[in-house]
Each structure stands twice: as C-alpha cells, then as structure tokens.
Scaffold this active site. Structure first.
Site, PDB file in Angstrom:
ATOM      1  N   ASP A   1      63.136   2.328 -35.571  1.00 55.21           N
ATOM      2  CA  ASP A   1      64.503   2.238 -36.088  1.00 55.21           C
ATOM      3  C   ASP A   1      64.599   3.140 -37.309  1.00 55.21           C
ATOM      4  O   ASP A   1      63.676   3.227 -38.108  1.00 55.21           O
ATOM      5  CB  ASP A   1      64.797   0.780 -36.457  1.00 55.21           C
ATOM      6  CG  ASP A   1      66.271   0.523 -36.704  1.00 55.21           C
ATOM      7  OD1 ASP A   1      66.999   1.493 -36.950  1.00 55.21           O
ATOM      8  OD2 ASP A   1      66.671  -0.644 -36.659  1.00 55.21           O
TER       9      ASP A   1
ATOM     10  N   HIS B   1      53.813 -17.346 -26.094  1.00 55.91           N
ATOM     11  CA  HIS B   1      54.578 -17.852 -24.943  1.00 55.91           C
ATOM     12  C   HIS B   1      55.944 -17.191 -24.853  1.00 55.91           C
ATOM     13  O   HIS B   1      56.370 -16.768 -23.766  1.00 55.91           O
ATOM     14  CB  HIS B   1      54.752 -19.366 -25.033  1.00 55.91           C
ATOM     15  CG  HIS B   1      55.749 -19.884 -24.047  1.00 55.91           C
ATOM     16  ND1 HIS B   1      55.465 -20.029 -22.708  1.00 55.91           N
ATOM     17  CD2 HIS B   1      57.066 -20.224 -24.192  1.00 55.91           C
ATOM     18  CE1 HIS B   1      56.544 -20.455 -22.066  1.00 55.91           C
ATOM     19  NE2 HIS B   1      57.531 -20.578 -22.947  1.00 55.91           N
TER      20      HIS B   1
ATOM     21  N   ASP C   1      65.818  -4.697 -28.019  1.00 59.39           N
ATOM     22  CA  ASP C   1      64.854  -5.202 -28.990  1.00 59.39           C
ATOM     23  C   ASP C   1      65.496  -6.358 -29.722  1.00 59.39           C
ATOM     24  O   ASP C   1      66.721  -6.412 -29.855  1.00 59.39           O
ATOM     25  CB  ASP C   1      64.468  -4.120 -30.014  1.00 59.39           C
ATOM     26  CG  ASP C   1      65.503  -4.011 -31.127  1.00 59.39           C
ATOM     27  OD1 ASP C   1      65.294  -4.619 -32.197  1.00 59.39           O
ATOM     28  OD2 ASP C   1      66.537  -3.343 -30.922  1.00 59.39           O
TER      29      ASP C   1
ATOM     30  N   PHE D   1      70.067   0.297 -40.858  1.00 57.62           N
ATOM     31  CA  PHE D   1      70.475  -1.106 -40.866  1.00 57.62           C
ATOM     32  C   PHE D   1      69.813  -1.852 -42.019  1.00 57.62           C
ATOM     33  O   PHE D   1      70.448  -2.654 -42.718  1.00 57.62           O
ATOM     34  CB  PHE D   1      70.130  -1.770 -39.541  1.00 57.62           C
ATOM     35  CG  PHE D   1      70.418  -3.247 -39.505  1.00 57.62           C
ATOM     36  CD1 PHE D   1      71.710  -3.700 -39.308  1.00 57.62           C
ATOM     37  CD2 PHE D   1      69.405  -4.179 -39.688  1.00 57.62           C
ATOM     38  CE1 PHE D   1      71.981  -5.071 -39.288  1.00 57.62           C
ATOM     39  CE2 PHE D   1      69.666  -5.533 -39.672  1.00 57.62           C
ATOM     40  CZ  PHE D   1      70.962  -5.986 -39.471  1.00 57.62           C
TER      41      PHE D   1
ATOM     42  N   GLN E   1      78.617   4.153 -32.655  1.00 53.66           N
ATOM     43  CA  GLN E   1      79.233   3.215 -33.591  1.00 53.66           C
ATOM     44  C   GLN E   1      80.737   3.154 -33.312  1.00 53.66           C
ATOM     45  O   GLN E   1      81.218   3.749 -32.365  1.00 53.66           O
ATOM     46  CB  GLN E   1      78.936   3.640 -35.028  1.00 53.66           C
ATOM     47  CG  GLN E   1      77.477   3.497 -35.443  1.00 53.66           C
ATOM     48  CD  GLN E   1      77.020   2.054 -35.559  1.00 53.66           C
ATOM     49  OE1 GLN E   1      77.808   1.101 -35.480  1.00 53.66           O
ATOM     50  NE2 GLN E   1      75.716   1.862 -35.759  1.00 53.66           N
TER      51      GLN E   1
ATOM     52  N   CYS F   1      50.364 -21.850 -22.279  1.00 54.80           N
ATOM     53  CA  CYS F   1      50.647 -22.766 -21.177  1.00 54.80           C
ATOM     54  C   CYS F   1      49.400 -23.089 -20.353  1.00 54.80           C
ATOM     55  O   CYS F   1      49.267 -24.183 -19.816  1.00 54.80           O
ATOM     56  CB  CYS F   1      51.737 -22.178 -20.285  1.00 54.80           C
ATOM     57  SG  CYS F   1      53.371 -22.168 -21.066  1.00 54.80           S
TER      58      CYS F   1
ATOM     59  N   CYS G   1      54.277 -20.877 -16.076  1.00 51.79           N
ATOM     60  CA  CYS G   1      53.923 -19.767 -16.960  1.00 51.79           C
ATOM     61  C   CYS G   1      52.410 -19.593 -17.034  1.00 51.79           C
ATOM     62  O   CYS G   1      51.652 -20.569 -17.083  1.00 51.79           O
ATOM     63  CB  CYS G   1      54.491 -20.017 -18.353  1.00 51.79           C
ATOM     64  SG  CYS G   1      54.118 -18.707 -19.548  1.00 51.79           S
TER      65      CYS G   1
ATOM     66  N   CYS H   1      50.873 -17.764 -19.509  1.00 52.43           N
ATOM     67  CA  CYS H   1      50.465 -17.320 -20.840  1.00 52.43           C
ATOM     68  C   CYS H   1      49.360 -18.220 -21.382  1.00 52.43           C
ATOM     69  O   CYS H   1      49.174 -19.343 -20.903  1.00 52.43           O
ATOM     70  CB  CYS H   1      51.671 -17.313 -21.790  1.00 52.43           C
ATOM     71  SG  CYS H   1      52.080 -18.923 -22.494  1.00 52.43           S
TER      72      CYS H   1
END
Length: 382
Positions: free
Chosen positions: A95, A338, A269, A99, A192, A312, A307, A309
């Site tokens: 970025d 997770h 994102d 911002f 913008q 889990c 799941c 992961c």
C-alpha cells in the site's frame, strides 16, 4: 505499460460478471479471486510465514508508511528487500501509505507536492510524495506497487470529493512517471471519487489514460456501509478494462467478498481475519463465533469440523476458550490461523465455482449456511 514489463493478468473463466484468472509477478503466480493477508510492518501478526503460506495465501500486503518509519525502506533494501527480510518468497503488494498518513497522523499538512506529517511513533516530521512513495516501494521490492493517492474521507461534500479525486489523479500521473518498470513488477492505479458516479467515471478515465497494470477501487470500506459500497462497485467496475486485475482495497467480511466477486473484483485485502483472531472471533461457514463466550467452555468440538487448519485438527473450542480466558498468546495464534484458512478456503471455493459455472449455486449455499448459524453443543449431540 511496456508489454515486456509489469505484471501479467490472464483471464481463464467467467461466470456472470465474476472472473477467474491469474496474476503473474516476479515472485510467483496469484490465482484470482485472491485474498491478501495483511502484513503491515512485514509480519502477519503472530504467525510464521510458513503458516501463512499453508493457509493457501499466495500474496501478502505490506505498507509503505509503516515500513518507511520503522525499520526504514533503505535498510530493508540493503538487507535484500522485503521478501528476504520477512522470509516470504511469494508476491508482495505494498500500500502506498496514503491512507495511513490520513488516518494515523494527527498533525499533517497536504499540499500539491505531497503530505507533511508527524510520525505516530515518535513525532518526527516527514514528507511523503508520489515520487518518494515509489522509491520506498522499490526499496521494499514490492511485486505490486500502489500509486500514491489521497483516500477521500467519508462523508465528504461533492466539492471535497472532486478536489480529492483530482489531486489523486495528478499524483497517479507522477507515480507512473517515478515508477521503475521491470519484468514481473506492476504498478496499480487507484480509483477515487467517493460515492459519486460522475467522479468515479472521471477517475477511471484519467487512470486508463495514464496506463496501469491493474486498477484498484479505493475510498470504500470507510464508513459508507455495504449497500453504498456495492452501488459504487456496480457503476465503477464496468468502466474498468477487462484485461487488467481489479482490486478492492480494505474489504472485508466474507459476505462483502462474495458480493464483490459476483460484481467482478479479483483481489482483496483486509485486517478483519487477523484482527478478529486476536479478539476471540472465529469465522466459520455457519457464521462468526465468540470464543470468549461461556457456552464454549466444555465444548469438545473443533471450531469447524470440516476445516483442516491446525486449530481445528488439534484443538477444541473449550481449549481455545480457555486460552483466551487465561490470556495465553496461543489463543490468538490458533484463531488467526483458523481465520486465514477459512478466508482462503472461501476464495478457493469461489474460484472453483466460477470455473464450473456454478457461482450462483455456491453463493446460495454460502448464504444458507451463514443463515443457519452455529449448532449449539447440545443439539450437536456432544
């Protein structure tokens, strides 16, 4: 952009307005639609890079503002760039810092040259311009560099939004001039114009005239609400060139992502999955769980039985609840793991559905599951 430089985008399938493609960069390929975990200061909080990669993430986001202040972009460059510095071999998008300058710096002054601000860390004074933002992102070795822009606040009057957009377009032109083209390295422009259709149209036209490798929709997810955000996407996305990737900045919840993919967004994102993981919120196909809630204290089930992961596979809701109550750092780590797995699983499902021409069915099933909510422990028979 020179056809021999920049990132490359290939479109493999479409289902309605939704797109399935790939972005090829100097450090690897990104399958789209894609979600980028946020590693603002060169780290996805609490996780090893290998754990982030194991979730299915192919690209991370870093931030110009934070990295220029600490440890310094030139230092990162001397140490081999952000990929080597943080041990992430895959693509990185940075970025531009616009911002953060607007949101984090209480003392700032904007001129046509750029933004003078005081660091939120130590109060030191800095000037960030389009040219310097490009230089910093070059030192960081970002695969995808974002043009320096002013993120228009919401709400803003029409004259304020117009003036902000026009300045961003002038800064976009300067960003393009300062960017150093190389094979596999791309520059994205940022649309913008707040919530105004005519301003968004003028912004798109200006960016296309300048020419970028990709086009981001900025200035959303800043308080306007989902309905307004989707309206802006509905009149903005058809204006963007189909042969380039489209990136919706700072979005969002699973529902936000699904609805934006339906409209033709390719990249996302957001800090939501990682921040939620640190605050005891877990995302599942059947909605969001609050692991601080006492109803989980004797629940031996995993967060999501489907799941795969690490959280889990090896740990119960009761254990994760205990970790948060005991303020053990493993709780946020497991829940962040997770949540990233859930987000990447959602993106994988969206990509497959688009390939198969079954997106409507996928979205309907997604919404039905979300509406059902979590099954209480007693009803689950445990």
């Amino acid at each position: 952009m020179n056809k021999d430089t920049g990132t490359k985008f290939s479109l493999h399938a479409q289902d309605g307005l939704a797109r399935r493609g790939q972005v090829t960069t100097a450090h690897g390929v990104i399958d789209t639609p894609a979600f980028m975990p946020v590693g603002t200061v060169g780290s996805v909080k609490g996780l090893l890079p290998e754990q982030v990669a194991a979730s299915g993430a192919q690209i991370l986001l870093g931030n110009t503002y934070h990295l220029m202040l600490r440890p310094g972009a030139e230092r990162v460059g001397r140490l081999g760039g952000l990929h080597r510095f943080m041990n992430w071999p895959g693509p990185i998008l940075t970025d531009s810092g616009g911002f953060q300058v607007m949101s984090l710096s209480a003392l700032r002054k904007m001129t046509e040259e750029g933004v003078t601000f005081r660091s939120h860390l130590d109060g030191s004074k800095h000037l960030l311009t389009p040219e310097l933002s490009m230089e910093i992102q070059h030192h960081l070795d970002a695969d995808i560099t974002m043009a320096f822009d002013e993120c228009t606040p919401f709400p803003a009057t029409y004259p304020e939004a117009e003036s902000s957009m026009e300045r961003s377009m002038r800064w976009a032109s300067r960003s393009k001039q300062a960017f150093q083209p190389r094979p596999g390295y791309g520059l994205f422009g940022i649309v913008q114009g707040s919530v105004h259709e005519d301003l968004r149209r003028r912004s798109v036209e200006a960016l296309i005239d300048i020419g970028f490798d990709g086009y981001a929709v900025g200035g959303l997810a800043v308080g306007e609400g989902q309905e307004t955000m989707l309206q802006v996407l509905d009149f903005t996305l058809p204006l963007l060139p189909a042969e380039h990737p489209r990136y919706l900045m700072g979005v969002g919840t699973p529902e936000d992502i699904v609805k934006a993919v339906q409209r033709g967004i390719d990249m996302f994102d957001c800090v939501i999955p990682t921040r939620a993981g640190r605050t005891a919120r877990g995302y599942t196909p059947r909605g969001t769980l609050n692991l601080r809630n006492a109803r989980h204290q004797e629940d031996s089930r995993p967060l999501d039985e489907a799941c795969s992961c690490p959280a889990c596979i090896g740990h119960s809701r009761a254990y994760i609840h205990h970790l948060f109550r005991a303020e053990e750092m493993l709780g946020p780590i497991l829940l962040t793991l997770h949540n990233l797995h859930y987000y990447q699983s959602l993106m994988s499902g969206l990509r497959q559905a688009i390939e198969e021409g079954a997106l409507d069915h996928f979205v309907q099933a997604f919404r039905e599951q979300q509406a059902l909510g979590d099954i209480p422990k007693t009803e689950a028979g445990t």
